[in-house]
Design a protein around this motif. Structure first.
Motif, mmCIF file in Angstrom:
data_model
loop_
_atom_site.group_PDB
_atom_site.id
_atom_site.type_symbol
_atom_site.label_atom_id
_atom_site.label_comp_id
_atom_site.label_asym_id
_atom_site.label_seq_id
_atom_site.Cartn_x
_atom_site.Cartn_y
_atom_site.Cartn_z
ATOM 1 N N ARG A 607 7.103 -2.014 -6.316
ATOM 2 C CA ARG A 607 7.138 -0.561 -6.119
ATOM 3 C C ARG A 607 5.766 -0.045 -5.683
ATOM 4 O O ARG A 607 5.660 0.794 -4.775
ATOM 5 C CB ARG A 607 7.580 0.140 -7.398
ATOM 6 C CG ARG A 607 7.598 1.656 -7.271
ATOM 7 C CD ARG A 607 8.475 2.303 -8.289
ATOM 8 N NE ARG A 607 8.597 3.738 -8.062
ATOM 9 C CZ ARG A 607 9.522 4.484 -8.637
ATOM 10 N NH1 ARG A 607 10.421 3.934 -9.447
ATOM 11 N NH2 ARG A 607 9.577 5.772 -8.406
ATOM 12 N N ALA A 608 4.715 -0.540 -6.325
ATOM 13 C CA ALA A 608 3.361 -0.115 -5.954
ATOM 14 C C ALA A 608 3.041 -0.525 -4.515
ATOM 15 O O ALA A 608 2.416 0.231 -3.762
ATOM 16 C CB ALA A 608 2.348 -0.716 -6.921
ATOM 17 N N PHE A 609 3.471 -1.702 -4.131
ATOM 18 C CA PHE A 609 3.234 -2.209 -2.775
ATOM 19 C C PHE A 609 3.942 -1.333 -1.752
ATOM 20 O O PHE A 609 3.362 -0.953 -0.718
ATOM 21 C CB PHE A 609 3.748 -3.651 -2.691
ATOM 22 C CG PHE A 609 3.454 -4.343 -1.393
ATOM 23 C CD1 PHE A 609 2.238 -4.966 -1.180
ATOM 24 C CD2 PHE A 609 4.397 -4.381 -0.380
ATOM 25 C CE1 PHE A 609 1.966 -5.620 0.012
ATOM 26 C CE2 PHE A 609 4.142 -5.025 0.816
ATOM 27 C CZ PHE A 609 2.917 -5.643 1.011
ATOM 28 N N ILE A 610 5.200 -0.979 -2.031
ATOM 29 C CA ILE A 610 5.981 -0.129 -1.121
ATOM 30 C C ILE A 610 5.324 1.234 -0.949
ATOM 31 O O ILE A 610 5.204 1.757 0.161
ATOM 32 C CB ILE A 610 7.422 0.021 -1.651
ATOM 33 C CG1 ILE A 610 8.191 -1.302 -1.503
ATOM 34 C CG2 ILE A 610 8.159 1.150 -0.927
ATOM 35 C CD1 ILE A 610 9.551 -1.309 -2.168
ATOM 36 N N ASN A 611 4.859 1.786 -2.051
ATOM 37 C CA ASN A 611 4.251 3.116 -1.987
ATOM 38 C C ASN A 611 2.886 3.097 -1.296
ATOM 39 O O ASN A 611 2.567 3.981 -0.498
ATOM 40 C CB ASN A 611 4.102 3.689 -3.398
ATOM 41 C CG ASN A 611 5.437 4.018 -4.031
ATOM 42 O OD1 ASN A 611 6.418 4.270 -3.322
ATOM 43 N ND2 ASN A 611 5.506 3.996 -5.356
#
Length: 655
Positions: A607-611
């Protein structure tokens, strides 16, 4: 007639004409004109293609390209040309005859183009069917090369500071990037319909040139040359039956038929190797050994993935030729100096790659001391033996035809004596033997590397295919020539089974995706399930879910957001696994989190990577169960009825 068919047909014909014009200018500068018409047109188009590709590489990289080393080959070539007894024919060009051959070339280009176009279209479809993953991968690299000027086969839009040059087969990719740039065509369509069509058609013209120089150019052999582009070591009922029997005794298991059964149509990227080999053969047929070796010396630069077998071949051959052949000291030291410069340049250019965390894992001796020494010795020897026997089995139809054709014309004793005499006296036959042995030894030593068999396939098998063509046009008896034509037809049939792409995605899905991806960013993600990895998918950098988007957006960079436990497990001989992990942006991201003590779980990291990197779309396999955090971000889900894959349009939220 579909607009896309007309558009790319016009491009491929225009490219053929432009390459011929470039070649004419180069030959005018060289004041060189071959007397054979097919040979003249072939060399001019090939030289035009070579010049265009090299100029594109030099221009877009600001000279920071492996192609810069071609200056060594050019100096070497002109030195040999100056010393050559044949310094070209400076008479007038037979314009009418060359125009006729050029027109025939364009007709063949149109035929191959139509054949390839039909292989990726279906009745009533408005969107091209996606070619296999290799084509989409090369198309994306060709776009990246022109855009960034960095020769990297594993480019990243996320960690751009880590993008570094690495060895690859850049000739076909640079050629495609240049044609796409100047024609404003889509990279994938240009690659499949234009670049590779030109390459295959040039090989046909090269075959005709060989026949012409052997005084065997007839209209029937022009047709045989056309069919010969489909040649590959034959996987037939005969070879399959033999393998089923001998495999029970652990024979041929290290070199199964599919390891060697590669030709121009099922491994189209090797067309530059065909062109270089054919050009060298044309020089050898004129007894221009130095020019032939100078031509071959370009391969380590334009197709670096075969640098090891080619450099080994040239080195061994020069030594063999001097001590057992010509005894020409001037030629030996001149050639040795040129080859030394080639080797040193390549080592210096790729030194950063060879010493980084990825390239340093290419250690052919990592098994020594870990496994019993007899295994380390036995395995390469077994590969050498199995590959040699397997190749003999696969080309048996051609050898049988040759023996039948020679019957009543020569005795077996006389044939055997002729063969031994040629091996002992003919330095070009010796070169072929050295090439075969060197490429096979490269495979045997580097067998741990993925696709190590291609060291052999991309060199020795190419030469074998060319020799099979020479055998085909040398047959004299009506019976053997008739059987040969039937054999050629069979090659076309089995090639059809591989080249024509099956519908992988529904038409409605492709049309909807085409509309959606126009508004997304340049970084996308994909997720695979454990079942995908167990089936062998996802273990190669070219295998990317969502590769069909390359049809519409070659600039999109895909990141694997799912790393299975099996891939993360440590092992003794998992250098290739380590290489794949080292090339994965999401894995690098998690390593950075762990270093900063902010890693909590793969799901949270995803999720952090996507954001952080503004990923707006993710393609998921039907074997993937979405985690709750990812489901929360899904704005729209488009599911394909054919493949079961789903395209997720995301709403980036807070971490």
């Amino acid at each position: 007639m579909p607009e896309i068919f007309v558009r790319y047909l016009a491009i491929v014909l225009a490219v053929g004409l432009v390459l011929y014009c470039i070649g004419c200018v180069v030959f005018l500068f060289l004041r060189f004109q071959p007397k054979h018409i097919f040979t003249s047109v072939f060399l001019k188009i090939f030289v035009g293609c070579f010049s265009f590709t090299a100029i594109c590489a030099l221009y877009f990289t600001s000279l920071k390209t492996i192609f810069s080393g071609l200056i060594i080959c050019i100096v070497y070539f002109f030195t040999e040309l100056r010393l050559s007894k044949r310094k070209g024919i400076r008479g007038p060009v037979n314009i009418k005859a060359e125009a006729g051959v050029l027109l025939l070339f364009l007709v063949v280009v149109s035929g191959f183009y139509t054949y390839r176009y039909n292989s990726i279209t279906h009745d009533g479809d408005s969107v091209l069917n996606i070619p296999n993953s290799d084509f989409t991968f090369y198309a994306r690299i060709s776009h990246f090369l022109v855009e960034s000027g960095i020769e990297s086969a594993t480019p990243s839009l996320i960690y751009q500071e880590l993008n570094a040059r690495d060895p690859y087969h850049y000739f076909d990719i640079w050629f495609n990037g240049g044609v796409s740039f100047f024609s404003s065509g889509d990279n994938l369509q240009i690659l499949f319909l234009v670049s590779y069509t030109i390459g295959i058609s040039l090989v046909w013209l090269g075959f005709c040139s060989i026949a012409e120089n052997l005084d065997k150019l007839t209209w029937i052999n022009v047709v045989v040359a056309f069919l010969a582009t489909f040649f590959l070591p034959l996987q037939s009922f005969f070879s399959e039956s033999i393998n089923q029997v001998v495999n029970q005794f652990f024979i041929l298991i290290h070199a199964p038929p599919h390891y060697l059964a590669y030709g121009l149509w099922n491994l189209t990227k090797i067309y530059p190797i065909y062109l270089v080999f054919i050009s060298a053969i044309l020089a050898f047929l004129k007894h221009e050994k130095g020019l032939g070796l100078a031509i071959l010396s370009v391969l380590p630069f334009i197709y670096t993935t075969v640098a090891i077998p080619i450099m080994l071949t040239l080195s061994v051959y020069v030594v063999v030729d001097y001590f057992f052949g010509s005894r020409d000291k001037a030629f030996f030291f001149r050639t040795a100096a040129a080859l030394a410069c080639v080797y040193l340049f390549i080592l210096a250019f790729y030194y950063p790659y060879l010493t980084d965390s990825v390239g340093s894992q290419l250690d052919p001796f990592r098994r020594l001391g870990v496994e019993p020494i007899y295994k380390s010795i036995f395995r390469p020897a077994k590969i050498f033996l199995d590959a040699s026997v397997q190749l003999l089995v696969l080309v048996m139809p051609f050898l049988v035809l040759l023996l039948i054709d020679l019957s009543n014309r020569t005795t077996l004793d006389r044939l055997r004596q002729t063969v031994f005499d040629e091996i002992r006296k003919n330095n070009y036959v010796q070169f072929g033997i050295v090439l075969y042995a060197s490429s096979l030894v490269s495979w045997c030593i580097l067998f741990d590397i993925v696709d190590a068999n291609q060291f052999f396939v991309k060199t020795a098998i190419v030469m074998v295919n060319i020799l099979c063509f020479i055998i085909a046009i040398s047959l004299r008896k009506i019976l053997t020539r008739a059987i040969m034509l039937l054999l050629c037809g069979y090659f076309v049939v089995i090639t059809n089974d591989d080249i024509f792409e099956q519908r992988l995605y529904s038409q409605g899905y492709m049309e909807e995706i085409e509309r959606v991806v126009d508004t997304t960013g340049r970084i996308g993600g994909f997720m695979l399930g454990e079942a995908d990895y167990k089936q062998g998918y996802g273990n190669n950098i070219v295998e990317v879910l969502g590769d069909y988007i390359t049809l519409f957006r070659p600039d999109i960079h895909f990141v694997n957001l799912s790393l299975p436990d099996s891939l993360l497990e440590e092992g003794i001989f998992n250098a290739d696994v380590e290489r794949r992990l080292g090339e994965n942006d999401f894995y690098k991201f998690m390593l950075a989190q762990k270093k900063d003590n902010v890693f909590s779980s793969v799901v949270q990291s995803r999720r952090a990577f996507i954001n952080e990197f503004d990923i707006e779309c993710v393609i998921v396999s039907p074997h993937v169960i979405l985690d709750s955090l990812l489901e929360e971000q899904v704005l729209k889900k488009i599911t394909d009825t054919y493949s079961g894959q789903a395209f997720l349009l995301l709403n980036k939220g807070d971490e």
